[in-house]
Design an enzyme around this catalytic site. Structure first.
Site, PDB file in Angstrom:
ATOM      1  N   LYS A  51      41.240  38.139  34.292  1.00  0.00           N
ATOM      2  CA  LYS A  51      40.944  38.616  32.931  1.00  0.00           C
ATOM      3  C   LYS A  51      41.482  40.026  32.728  1.00  0.00           C
ATOM      4  O   LYS A  51      42.092  40.343  31.701  1.00  0.00           O
ATOM      5  CB  LYS A  51      39.424  38.576  32.690  1.00  0.00           C
ATOM      6  CG  LYS A  51      38.900  37.163  32.501  1.00  0.00           C
ATOM      7  CD  LYS A  51      37.402  37.046  32.695  1.00  0.00           C
ATOM      8  CE  LYS A  51      37.013  35.563  32.691  1.00  0.00           C
ATOM      9  NZ  LYS A  51      35.629  35.323  33.094  1.00  0.00           N
ATOM     10  N   GLN A  95      30.179  38.390  34.236  1.00  0.00           N
ATOM     11  CA  GLN A  95      30.644  37.221  34.994  1.00  0.00           C
ATOM     12  C   GLN A  95      29.457  36.504  35.643  1.00  0.00           C
ATOM     13  O   GLN A  95      28.677  37.120  36.355  1.00  0.00           O
ATOM     14  CB  GLN A  95      31.661  37.680  36.061  1.00  0.00           C
ATOM     15  CG  GLN A  95      32.331  36.547  36.799  1.00  0.00           C
ATOM     16  CD  GLN A  95      33.212  35.684  35.899  1.00  0.00           C
ATOM     17  OE1 GLN A  95      33.987  36.197  35.097  1.00  0.00           O
ATOM     18  NE2 GLN A  95      33.072  34.378  36.016  1.00  0.00           N
ATOM     19  N   ASP A 118      31.798  36.040  24.907  1.00  0.00           N
ATOM     20  CA  ASP A 118      31.603  34.817  25.700  1.00  0.00           C
ATOM     21  C   ASP A 118      30.787  33.789  24.906  1.00  0.00           C
ATOM     22  O   ASP A 118      30.649  32.636  25.328  1.00  0.00           O
ATOM     23  CB  ASP A 118      30.871  35.188  26.994  1.00  0.00           C
ATOM     24  CG  ASP A 118      31.351  34.411  28.192  1.00  0.00           C
ATOM     25  OD1 ASP A 118      32.377  33.718  28.058  1.00  0.00           O
ATOM     26  OD2 ASP A 118      30.697  34.483  29.244  1.00  0.00           O
TER      27      ASP A 118
END
Ligand code: NDP
Length: 293
Positions: A51, A95, A118
Site C-alpha cells: 500500500k 491493518q 476501508d
C-alpha cells in the site's frame, strides 16, 4: 473460459486516480493515507508495504505507522485520534487482524467516518445498506464489483452466491450486489460455515464468490457449468520449491474448476490487485470530498 485478471482492471482504476490527482493538484491538494500496522505478522507487513509503495508511485502522501504487538488499546485509540486531527491525512486504515488483546471493533469505530477509506465504520456500512453513495464501500468488495463491471458481466437479475459472511468481504459484498444501479441488482445468497448443502446451493449460482480462507475449498461440485467465479481467497501454502517457501492459492481449486466456468479470477493476480486500487481511489475521493465540505 475467460480469465478475469486484476492487472488491466486495476490499471484502469489507477488511470482514473491520476486524473483525479491532477485536478486536486491544481487546488494545491495532495491526498494522504495513513496505514497503521500493529505487530509483526508477515502477511500484514507485506500488505502494508504494498500500500505504501503504491501511494508513493501515484504521488499520494503516505504515512506508515508501525506499533509493537503489545501496544495498549488506549495508546492505539490515541494514535487514531492524532490521525483524525491531522489535516494532511484523508484516509486511515488499520491493518487487520489486530493482536487478540485489542478490540478491532472499537478501533474501527474511533476512525473519523470521513477518513474511513476501508469502509468498515458503522456509518459507512449503514450508508452502503441504505444505497447512500456518499459513504465509502470496503475495498475488496468494491474491487470484485468493479471486476464484474469491467469484464462486461451482467449482474442484474443474476443469482450471486457468496460463500463467507465477514464484514470485510462477504457481508458487504452482498450489500453491494443487492444494491440498486450498475454492477448490482442481483439476487444474493450468502453462505457460511453453518450452511447446509453448500454444494447444492453454490452450484445454483450464476456468479459464485469465494471468501472463505480455506485453500482450494471450492471444487467442481460447487460450480454450475457456465458460471462466473470470483476467488477472493489469499492463502499461503507451504511449497519447498518456491523461493519464499510458500505460494499463494485461492479458496477455489482453479485447475479443477476453470474449464466449467464462463469466466474466473486467478490467485494471485486477481481480486488482490483490485483491493489496493480501490483503497487509492477511496483515499483520493476522501480528499476531494473534504475539499468540497
Ligand atoms: P473470515 O475468516 O473473516 O471469514 C471467512 C468466512 O468463511 C466466514 O463467514 C466463515 O463462516 C466462512 N467459512 C469458513 N469455513 C467455511 C465452510 N467450511 N463452509 C462455508 N463457509 C465457511 O475471512 P475474510 O472474509 O477476512 O477473508 C476470506 C478470504 O479472503 C481469506 O482467504 C482472505 O485472505 C481473503 N481476503 C482477500 C482479500 C483480497 O484483497 N483479495 C482481502 C480480504 C480477505 P462463519 O462466519 O460461519 O465462521
Amino acid at each position: 473460459m475467460k480469465l478475469i485478471e486484476g492487472q488491466p482492471i486495476s490499471e484502469a482504476v489507477y488511470a482514473e486516480c491520476e486524473q483525479e490527482l491532477a485536478k486536486l493538484k491544481v487546488k494545491g491538494l495532495v491526498p494522504g493515507l495513513a496505514v497503521v500496522l500493529v505487530g509483526e505478522d508477515p502477511a500484514s507487513k507485506a500488505y502494508v508495504g504494498a500500500k505504501d509503495r503504491k501511494c508513493k508511485e501515484l504521488g499520494l502522501h503516505s504515512v506508515k505507522i508501525e506499533k509493537d504487538a503489545d501496544i495498549s488499546q488506549e495508546e492505539l485509540l490515541s494514535q487514531i485520534d492524532t490521525l483524525n486531527a491531522d489535516d494532511s491525512i484523508h484516509g486511515i486504515l488499520v491493518q487487520m487482524p489486530l493482536p487478540k488483546h485489542l478490540s478491532e471493533e472499537e478501533v474501527i469505530r474511533r476512525i473519523d467516518p470521513n477518513k474511513d477509506v476501508d469502509g468498515l465504520h458503522p456509518v459507512n456500512v449503514a450508508k452502503l445498506a441504505m444505497d447512500d453513495s456518499t459513504g465509502f464501500a470496503p475495498c475488496t468488495p468494491s474491487g470484485c464489483q468493479r471486476m464484474l463491471l469491467e469484464s462486461g458481466i451482467e449482474t442484474e437479475g443474476k443469482h450471486v452466491v457468496i460463500v463467507g459472511r465477514s464484514l470485510l468481504v462477504g457481508k458487504t459484498l452482498a450489500l453491494l450486489m443487492m444494491g440498486k444501479g450498475k454492477g448490482a441488482n442481483a439476487t444474493v445468497t450468502v453462505a457460511h460455515s453453518r450452511t447446509r448443502n453448500l454444494e447444492e446451493l453454490a452450484s445454483q449460482a450464476d456468479i459464485l464468490v469465494a471468501a472463505i480462507g480455506i485453500p482450494k475449498f471450492i471444487g467442481p461440485g460447487h460450480v454450475k457449468e457456465g458460471a462466473v467465479v470470483i476467488d477472493v481467497g489469499i492463502n499461503r501454502v507451504d511449497d519447498e520449491t518456491a523461493k519464499r517457501g510458500y505460494r499463494l492459492v485461492g479458496d477455489v481449486d482453479f485447475e479443477a474448476v476453470a474449464e466449467k466456468c464462463e469466466a474466473i479470477t486467478p490467485v494471485p493476480g486477481g481480486v488482490g490487485r483490485m483491493t489496493i486500487a480501490m483503497l487509492m481511489a477511496n483515499t483520493i475521493r476522501a480528499c476531494r470530498l473534504r475539499s468540497e465540505m
